[in-house]
Design a protein around this motif. Structure first.
Motif, PDB file in Angstrom:
ATOM      1  N   HIS A  77       0.914  -1.188   0.231  1.00  0.00           N
ATOM      2  CA  HIS A  77      -0.039   0.082  -0.113  1.00  0.00           C
ATOM      3  C   HIS A  77       0.905   0.991  -0.216  1.00  0.00           C
ATOM      4  N   SER A  78       0.198   2.387  -0.079  1.00  0.00           N
ATOM      5  CA  SER A  78       0.726   3.279  -0.260  1.00  0.00           C
ATOM      6  C   SER A  78       2.388   3.735   0.819  1.00  0.00           C
ATOM      7  N   THR A 123       6.368   4.132  -0.279  1.00  0.00           N
ATOM      8  CA  THR A 123       7.270   4.972   0.189  1.00  0.00           C
ATOM      9  C   THR A 123       8.672   4.421   0.814  1.00  0.00           C
ATOM     10  N   SER A 159       6.146   7.614  -7.645  1.00  0.00           N
ATOM     11  CA  SER A 159       4.355   7.460  -7.990  1.00  0.00           C
ATOM     12  C   SER A 159       5.909   5.958  -9.189  1.00  0.00           C
ATOM     13  N   PHE A 188       4.028   2.762  -8.565  1.00  0.00           N
ATOM     14  CA  PHE A 188       2.408   3.012  -8.769  1.00  0.00           C
ATOM     15  C   PHE A 188       2.357   2.368 -10.284  1.00  0.00           C
TER      16      PHE A 188
END
Length: 92
Positions: A40-41, A45, A62, A65
Motif C-alpha cells: 500500500h502507499s 514509500t 510514482s 505505482f
C-alpha cells in the motif's frame, strides 16, 4: 525470488529483496504485483526510500505505482541507472 536464478536479473533480485523486507514476505516472483501481495502507499514509500539508498538514484514515489511488478520496477530502475550514467558522462 521463486524463479530460476538464470532468468532473474540482479536488479530484479534487489527489488524482490526490498519487497521481502518491507512486506515481511518470503519471496516474490518477477510478475508479482506490489499491491496484489499486500503493498500500500506507506509500504510503497518505504520501498522507494530503500531503492534510492541501494542505487543512489532519486526515484519518484510514482515509480511503484507505474511499475508495480518486480520485473517492471527493475526495468525502470535499470533505465534510470543508464540515464544517470549517460548524464554523468556528458556533464562529467
Amino acid at each position: 525470488m521463486n524463479v530460476e536464478a538464470d532468468k532473474v536479473t540482479p536488479t530484479e533480485s534487489g527489488v524482490a529483496e526490498v519487497w521481502t523486507a518491507v512486506l515481511n514476505h518470503d519471496q516474490f516472483g518477477p510478475e508479482d504485483n506490489f499491491f496484489a501481495v499486500g503493498g500500500h502507499s506507506l509500504y510503497a514509500t518505504l520501498v522507494i526510500y530503500q531503492l534510492r539508498d541501494i542505487w543512489s538514484i532519486e526515484f519518484p514515489l510514482s515509480f511503484i505505482f507505474e511499475y508495480s511488478t518486480v520485473r517492471e520496477l527493475a526495468s525502470a530502475i535499470d533505465r534510470a541507472k543508464a540515464e544517470a550514467a549517460e548524464s554523468d558522462a556528458v556533464t562529467g
